[in-house]
Each structure stands twice: as structure tokens, then as C-alpha cells.
Design a protein around this motif. Sequence first.
Motif, PDB file in Angstrom:
ATOM      1  N   LEU A  81      -1.298 -10.545   4.816  1.00 52.35           N
ATOM      2  CA  LEU A  81      -1.436 -10.611   6.272  1.00 52.35           C
ATOM      3  C   LEU A  81      -0.775  -9.437   6.979  1.00 52.35           C
ATOM      4  N   ASP A  82       0.284  -8.886   6.385  1.00 52.73           N
ATOM      5  CA  ASP A  82       0.987  -7.775   7.044  1.00 52.73           C
ATOM      6  C   ASP A  82       0.523  -6.410   6.535  1.00 52.73           C
ATOM      7  N   ALA A  83      -0.542  -6.370   5.706  1.00 50.78           N
ATOM      8  CA  ALA A  83      -0.996  -5.104   5.128  1.00 50.78           C
ATOM      9  C   ALA A  83      -1.645  -4.212   6.171  1.00 50.78           C
ATOM     10  N   HIS A  84      -1.272  -2.944   6.149  1.00 51.07           N
ATOM     11  CA  HIS A  84      -2.000  -1.947   6.913  1.00 51.07           C
ATOM     12  C   HIS A  84      -3.226  -1.541   6.097  1.00 51.07           C
ATOM     13  N   TYR A  85      -4.097  -0.743   6.695  1.00 56.59           N
ATOM     14  CA  TYR A  85      -5.309  -0.275   6.012  1.00 56.59           C
ATOM     15  C   TYR A  85      -4.998   1.088   5.405  1.00 56.59           C
ATOM     16  N   GLY A  86      -4.849   1.127   4.081  1.00 58.66           N
ATOM     17  CA  GLY A  86      -4.427   2.343   3.408  1.00 58.66           C
ATOM     18  C   GLY A  86      -5.569   3.299   3.098  1.00 58.66           C
ATOM     19  N   VAL A  87      -5.235   4.320   2.328  1.00 54.70           N
ATOM     20  CA  VAL A  87      -6.189   5.343   1.907  1.00 54.70           C
ATOM     21  C   VAL A  87      -6.371   5.233   0.402  1.00 54.70           C
ATOM     22  N   GLY A  88      -7.571   4.883  -0.037  1.00 53.55           N
ATOM     23  CA  GLY A  88      -7.831   4.772  -1.465  1.00 53.55           C
ATOM     24  C   GLY A  88      -7.164   3.552  -2.072  1.00 53.55           C
ATOM     25  N   ARG A  89      -6.950   3.651  -3.388  1.00 56.12           N
ATOM     26  CA  ARG A  89      -6.348   2.532  -4.119  1.00 56.12           C
ATOM     27  C   ARG A  89      -4.824   2.725  -4.130  1.00 56.12           C
ATOM     28  N   THR A  90      -4.192   2.274  -3.050  1.00 55.47           N
ATOM     29  CA  THR A  90      -2.766   2.483  -2.866  1.00 55.47           C
ATOM     30  C   THR A  90      -2.078   1.167  -2.553  1.00 55.47           C
ATOM     31  N   LYS A  91      -0.755   1.164  -2.668  1.00 52.07           N
ATOM     32  CA  LYS A  91       0.036  -0.011  -2.304  1.00 52.07           C
ATOM     33  C   LYS A  91       1.159   0.361  -1.340  1.00 52.07           C
ATOM     34  N   ASP A  92       1.099   1.594  -0.797  1.00 52.31           N
ATOM     35  CA  ASP A  92       2.232   2.061  -0.007  1.00 52.31           C
ATOM     36  C   ASP A  92       2.287   1.463   1.392  1.00 52.31           C
ATOM     37  N   VAL A  93       1.160   0.928   1.891  1.00 47.56           N
ATOM     38  CA  VAL A  93       1.173   0.332   3.235  1.00 47.56           C
ATOM     39  C   VAL A  93       0.695  -1.115   3.211  1.00 47.56           C
ATOM     40  N   GLY A  94       0.625  -1.692   2.047  1.00 44.44           N
ATOM     41  CA  GLY A  94       0.118  -3.046   1.903  1.00 44.44           C
ATOM     42  C   GLY A  94      -0.795  -3.109   0.698  1.00 44.44           C
ATOM     43  N   VAL A  95      -1.350  -4.267   0.453  1.00 41.83           N
ATOM     44  CA  VAL A  95      -2.158  -4.384  -0.759  1.00 41.83           C
ATOM     45  C   VAL A  95      -3.316  -5.348  -0.547  1.00 41.83           C
TER      46      VAL A  95
END
Length: 553
Positions: free
Chosen positions: A396-410
Amino acid sequence: MKAFADLYRALDASTASLAKQAALQAYLREAPPEDAAWAVYFLAGGKPRQLVPTKLLREQARLAAGLPQWLFDECYEAVGDLAETVSLLLPAPTETTELPLSVWMTSHLLPLRGQPPETLVPALRRQWTWLAANQRLAYFKLITGAFRVGVSRLQVTQALAAVSGVDARQIAQRLMGYTHIGARPVAADFLALVAPEEPQAEGQTRGGQPYPFFLAHAFNQPVAQFDALLGPPVDWLAEWKWDGIRAQLVKRAGGVWLWSRGEELISDRFPELQTMGEGLPDGTVLDGEVLIWRDGQVQPFAELQRRIGRKQLGPKLLRELPAVLCAYDLLEEAGVDLRMLPQHERRVRLERLLAGHAHPALIASPLVTGDSWVALAALREEARARGVEGLMLKRLDAHYGVGRTKDVGVWWKWKIDPLSVDAVLLYAQRGHGRRASLYTDYTFAVWNGPAHDPARQLVPFAKAYSGLTDEEIRAVDAIVRKTTVESFGPVRSLQPTQVFELGFEGISRSSRHKSGIAVRFPRMLRWRTDKPVAEADSLETLQALLPGAADGR
């Protein structure tokens, strides 16, 4: 071309990420912008339409090399790659001419497309006399559309970030649309990729360019461990995992663009989505899945393929196969980038937008709710009957990242187990690149009758080349060589001695296949050394897996 050919050889010769990164950065720092523009296009996955018919290219290369057909074919089978075969067989150049990559592309290679043989043949022969021997492989990789060199788009992004000093996420954003099939990159395009970052005012238009897609990670842990690994379900947003075309619909400045995840502009393939987008507010970007939707239900991917494969979309086809955008995220609203908002807030805004702009070709991806992971697991078991692949889990708190990443959420994709059958290895073909000397591409078959039928035969139904370890590949290669019945071109027909368990994501009827069956994403799950060929599965087994087979449809 020399510098680009040197880069290709350096990348192809190494498996070390650091060495590849060093080679990329060295090239990008030294190459003229007009050459770097094309190099980035190819390295990041760009592929222009086929420039020269393969049959003509092979025949002219054979004639230039002065070889009989049988000897050329033997060379091709031994090497396993057409570009490499031709580059090795051509006679020495007679008037070596050094031309930049950009000049090769714009003045010599791209103009070849669509030319008649009487124009193509002398043009090709002339080009081959110019090419230094160490530039031929890169040239033929480009001309055959087979340019693959073991470099990921992420590595290209990182190299551009390193040489420009621009954040890699911004580089990824700028690369969106760069490798579109119709693109013709020039120096200004490369300079725009590496230009210093400037603050972008909210609401500033970005044309029809999409955002980099946020990609999910696979999650296949036992349900009993979910609470420990993920926490309670209340912290997550669950949706069905759709089996369609991932796409972003962009509405800006009165224009509408529909982009696939592969950065292909597909607006013209789905005119009803283009019309739907025209009714959305300017400054809107939706992320979702293009699906065929009929009678309130998603249709199999095979139906979507019928739309993709048609050059002409007549009224009858549009009625029979209506497309929708099943939206699950809102990335831009009123021209404002929302990607750094939490997932739950973007979802609220998405539902509000869709409520105010109802259209039959635009639906919201429904949420799936359960008070425990066990309850969600039970719902997930309904996935195949619903025509979906499983569940998506988004924090619920995930941002929309770039590619397959976990740095801003998952995001996690919790897929159901694949369908599977035990099939017989019937044909084999050499691989490409580093696997060119090994038989790694296999065709599998099942029986067309029950075990008690003495007249039953093996019927091919799927090709697969992934799933085995290097050790298993070498072992299968040895068996292929020992059990070959006959060879035709690069393919070997084999005695049926080996059984493999094949997994696949979907299955449908197909009039184009001898078996009457088509499977999606086939791969080898395991080598069934414990199972005799006579006990492999049959067409009846496959037919029982077809959608609706259980209820007699």
C-alpha cells in the motif's frame, strides 16, 4: 563502424558485468553523438524492420564466397548463426572504406529495405568490398536483425548515467520510446539522453512519451511463511494478474498514445482504446493491461493474438474481439507525475478518474480481498478458471518505481503453478551465440492415441529451449548426436528416447499447428529420466487442459 564493431567484440567476449560496463562507458565517452545515438538504440534493444530478405542474403553470400550450396549449408550448421557464418566466408575486402556507424545506417543500410533484388544485389556486393574483416560480424548482425550481445537495457542505462552524471532513473525515463521500431535516432537524441538534469515544472508537457514501467518480482513461497515475510494482508493491495499486453495510455495536449511495455506504439492496433483515450482529461497517464473482454469476462490470450496479427481491423473483427484497457494505476493526473505517491493513494485517484469518465473500453482492475493469506490463497486457486495467471500483491505504501526494483516499494506476482505434460524430444537444433556448437533448441511431441493403440504416433506440439542446466544441456547434446535419424538443414530428427516435463502458462486450440494445440511460454521443468517414452502424455491429455474442457465446452 570500427569503434562500434570493437565494442561489439568486447561485449561478446566477456561475461563480467564490470568489463561490459567499462567497455560501454569507454565507447559512449569517445563516440560522436550521431554514432552513439545508433549504438544506444541497438544496445538498448532497438530493432529496425528487416532490411534484406534472408533467402537473398544467404544466396548472395554463398555466391560471393564461391561455395556450392551443400558446403555453405554445412558451414552454417557448424557455426549455427547466419551473421557469423557469412562474416567468416566472405572473401577479403578489396577497397576497405571506413565509414561512421551513423553513415552506414542512414546512407547504406536503411535504404536497402524494400528494394528489388536488381537493386539490392549490387548494393550488397559493393558494401561487402568496403568492410574490414573485423567489422563484418557487427554489420551482419545489424542487417539480419539478430543484434544480441548479452547487454541488458539496465546496463546501458547505468553506462549512460555514469558518463553523463545524470541519475539512472532519469536516464531510464528519457529512454522510453527511444527504441521504437520506427525510430531513427540522430545526434540530438543522444545529447538529450545525457543532457544535465533540469527541474521540470509540474504540468510541463512531455509529448506522448510514457513512463518507465514498474515491474514485479516473482513470489512463490509457502503460504505458511507469508505473515513472516510480508506481514498481514491488510498492508497489501491484491489484484488479479492479467494475461494481456501491459500498456500505458498517454493523453497529453489533445493527443492519445498507447505504448506496450516493449516500447512499441500500438495505438493503431486498438482504435477503440484510442477513442476512449480522447475522452480523458489532458495530462493523464494510465498503466494497465490490454485485454479482449466479452460478456463481462476476459478472453484467452489467443483471442488477443488474433487482433495483434491482423493488418486490417474490419468492423466484424472489432465486434467479435472488443478490447479494453484494464487499468490498475494512475501515473499522471492533470500533468502532475504521481509516481512518488503511495500505491493506495494512486488507487483512490484512479477510481475517482474512472468514475468520472465511464467508457466501455476502460475498466478498473478489481481488487481481491481476503482476511488472511490462506483466504487469498484459496481465491488464487480460482485464477485459471477466471482466465488469469494468479494474483498481484502491491504494498500500500509502494511508490511506482523504474523497472524491476525494490528501492521505492515492491510489487509481487504470485502466479499459479504452470500447466504441464510429459512430452517426447523429437527434433533438435543448434542454439545461437555461445550455444552455437550445442543442440539446445528442442521440439517436443505427445502421442495421438492411447497406449493400447498400435498405430498411434508422436505429434509435435511445442518448442522449448530453456529450463535445463549447462550440465544437462551437454548431456542432451550428446544424446542428440547419438540418436539422430536424419538431418534437414540445421534440424535433426531423433529417435524418440527422452521424456521431459514441459510447463506452459496457457493453452488454446490452433488451426495453424498439426496437433491442433498451441501452448504459451513452454519451457522444460525437468528431465524425466525415470519415464519411458511409451508413458509420455497424449493429445487427449492436452485437450483436457483447454479452457472449458472440464464442463464440456
